[in-house]
Scaffold this motif. Structure first.
Motif, PDB file in Angstrom:
ATOM      1  N   UNK A 133      64.912 -12.628  25.279  1.00 57.18           N
ATOM      2  CA  UNK A 133      64.025 -12.418  24.134  1.00 57.18           C
ATOM      3  C   UNK A 133      64.039 -13.631  23.201  1.00 57.18           C
ATOM      4  N   UNK A 134      65.164 -14.321  23.129  1.00 58.65           N
ATOM      5  CA  UNK A 134      65.244 -15.491  22.241  1.00 58.65           C
ATOM      6  C   UNK A 134      64.303 -16.607  22.689  1.00 58.65           C
ATOM      7  N   UNK A 135      63.915 -16.602  23.959  1.00 58.92           N
ATOM      8  CA  UNK A 135      63.067 -17.671  24.496  1.00 58.92           C
ATOM      9  C   UNK A 135      61.608 -17.271  24.582  1.00 58.92           C
ATOM     10  N   UNK A 141      54.691 -12.762  24.597  1.00 56.84           N
ATOM     11  CA  UNK A 141      54.402 -11.548  23.845  1.00 56.84           C
ATOM     12  C   UNK A 141      53.160 -10.851  24.389  1.00 56.84           C
ATOM     13  N   UNK A 142      52.108 -11.629  24.690  1.00 60.49           N
ATOM     14  CA  UNK A 142      50.887 -11.033  25.242  1.00 60.49           C
ATOM     15  C   UNK A 142      51.131 -10.440  26.622  1.00 60.49           C
ATOM     16  N   UNK A 143      52.041 -11.045  27.394  1.00 60.77           N
ATOM     17  CA  UNK A 143      52.307 -10.552  28.741  1.00 60.77           C
ATOM     18  C   UNK A 143      53.176  -9.302  28.736  1.00 60.77           C
TER      19      UNK A 143
END
Length: 191
Positions: A133-135, A141-143
């Motif tokens: 999540x940090x990357x 986000x859209x995917x």
């Protein structure tokens, strides 16, 4: 063991098998039903197999004026036959329909569970392939969160920053699919 108890024992219930088919939620109900069955079985064990014998000859001697009535009672009493284990056909049909209904419900539930497992495997596979999540960046986000983040380059969505549900139906896409729809006829297309 009395004959009545033998009849009940011949049609006894396999409580272990019933317990396997029920969930733990129904364990108390099964215990209560089993207790009631034990009480009933104990009462049946105490009863004789046949109706008690009545000495109608002694009754006729004691009550000679009522001999005709006692004869009638004797015929009725000897005609009484109580069959055991005969369930009316309409009840058996109703039980069969109920069993078929429950078997259908069970099959439907099993299908839903299988579909849920497939969906869970897809979600697990999706998140196993995801970067930490940090990357995450805007494309991630859209995917991975398409309900909240959208990419209008390839998704046919209308920006809905207030989440009022513009994209839940395709009414907006149908209405604005042709950009000339809302133009007034008195406007001149001169460019």
């Amino acid at each position: 063991m009395s004959a009545a108890a033998k009849r009940v024992a011949a049609s006894s219930l396999n409580w272990a098998k019933v317990g396997e088919k029920l969930t733990s939620v129904h364990a108390s109900d099964l215990g209560r039903l089993r207790g009631q069955n034990s009480t009933f079985t104990a009462q049946v064990d105490q009863l004789p197999a046949d109706l008690p014998k009545v000495d109608f000859a002694a009754l006729k001697k004691a009550l000679p004026t009522h001999a005709a009535t006692i004869d009638s009672l004797q015929k009725q009493y000897e005609a009484v036959k109580i069959p055991y284990g005969e369930v009316p056909k309409e009840y058996l049909d109703e039980i069969k329909q109920w069993q078929e209904y429950n078997e259908t419900r069970i099959r439907l539930h099993e299908m839903k569970v299988a579909d849920g497992l497939e969906q869970a495997k897809k979600v697990e596979a999706k998140w196993k392939s995801a970067p930490p999540v940090e990357h995450f960046d805007r494309q991630h986000f859209a995917e991975y969160f398409p309900q909240h983040f959208y990419d209008l380059r390839y998704q046919e969505r209308i920006p809905d920053p207030c989440s009022i549900g513009l994209n839940e139906t395709d009414a907006f896409q149908q209405r604005f699919s042709d950009y000339k729809v809302l133009r007034r006829p008195d406007k001149v297309d001169d460019h």
